[in-house]
Scaffold this motif. Sequence first.
Motif, PDB file in Angstrom:
ATOM      1  N   HIS A  59       0.852  -1.189   0.000  1.00 48.25           N
ATOM      2  CA  HIS A  59       0.000   0.000   0.000  1.00 48.25           C
ATOM      3  C   HIS A  59       0.886   1.236   0.000  1.00 48.25           C
ATOM      4  N   GLU A  62      -3.325   3.248  -0.537  1.00 50.79           N
ATOM      5  CA  GLU A  62      -3.882   2.687  -1.772  1.00 50.79           C
ATOM      6  C   GLU A  62      -3.136   1.402  -2.150  1.00 50.79           C
ATOM      7  N   GLN A  71      -1.523   5.514 -11.055  1.00 49.84           N
ATOM      8  CA  GLN A  71      -1.043   5.207  -9.717  1.00 49.84           C
ATOM      9  C   GLN A  71       0.472   5.446  -9.623  1.00 49.84           C
TER      10      GLN A  71
END
Length: 266
Positions: free
Chosen positions: A75, A79, A101
Amino acid sequence: MTDVQDREESRTQRDVLIRARGIRKSFGSQQVLRGIDLDVQSGEVCCVIGPSGSGKSTLLRCINHLEKLDGGQIHVGGELIGYRRSGNRLHELSVREAARQRAGIGMVFQRFNLFPHRTALENVMEGPRQVKREPAAEVRERALALLGRVGLRDKAGSYPAQLSGGQQQRVAIARALAMRPQVMLFDEPTSALDPELVGEVLETMRSLAEEGMTMIIVTHEIGFAREVADTLIFIDEGVIVEQGPPRDVIAAPSHERTRAFLSKVL
Ligand code: ADP
Ligand code: MG
C-alpha cells in the motif's frame, strides 16, 4: 473493533505511507524477494544497502508496480498497488490505471533516462503534460521552479548531451518531482556518476529530505546514509536481514552478514 482500536488503526494508516507485507517475487525458479515486510512513515528517509543481486532494485520496482508480485501486498498512501478491490475480489489495474497510480510514486534510476531530443525543461514538463494533461503554462512555471530547486534554472534550454552526468541526474529528480509524488524511490542514483559529481546529487537528495519528502534510497553511499537516513535497511538474498537507525546498524551490526557487507563498503 472498538472505537479506540479503530482510531488507533486509522492513525497508523495515515502515518505509514508505504506499507509492504510478505512481498515475494521470483524470476523463473529464482526467488529474488522472499518475504519482505516494510513500513515507511510519512517524511521518513529509508536507505537500503545490500550486495549486488540481493533484490534491492526488484523491491523498488515492485513498489511502483513495474514488477508484478508473486505474493504479498503493498500500500502507498493507503492505496493498494497494482490492484483494485471490487467486493471482496481483487482485479489487476488496467495499464491506464497503473500509470495513474505510478504517477504518485517518483522514481530515479541509476541511468538518467532523460529523453535525449528534449531540453531539460521539456523533460521536466513531459509527465504533467502527457500523463496528467495539465495546462502548459502552469506546468512550465512549475518545471522552471523545480529546475531552480535542483540548481539548474540556467540549464532549462540545454539538451541532456550538453549536461554532465550529475546535472542530468538532477534533471531526472526534477522530472520525478514534477508529478508531485507522495514518495520518491531512488535506485543507486549516484552509482553511474564520476566521483566528483556524486556530491551534488547527494546534496539534492539531502535537501529533499530536509523538506520532508518520504524517500527510499538504494545506495552504497554509507556516509550519506548515516547522516540523512532515519532508517537503514540491509537486504541479503531477498530478505531484510537487519534494520534500524543508521548509526546503530553501521556501528554495531547484529548480524554477521551485515558486518561482512559493511566491511567491504566502508
Ligand atoms: P540488486 O538491485 O540488489 O543488485 P536486483 O533486484 O536487480 O538486485 O536483482 C536480483 C536478482 O534478480 C538478480 O539475480 C537478477 O539477475 C534477477 N533479476 C532481476 N530482474 C530480472 C528479470 N527481469 N528477469 C530475470 N531475472 C531478473
Ligand atoms: Mg540494483
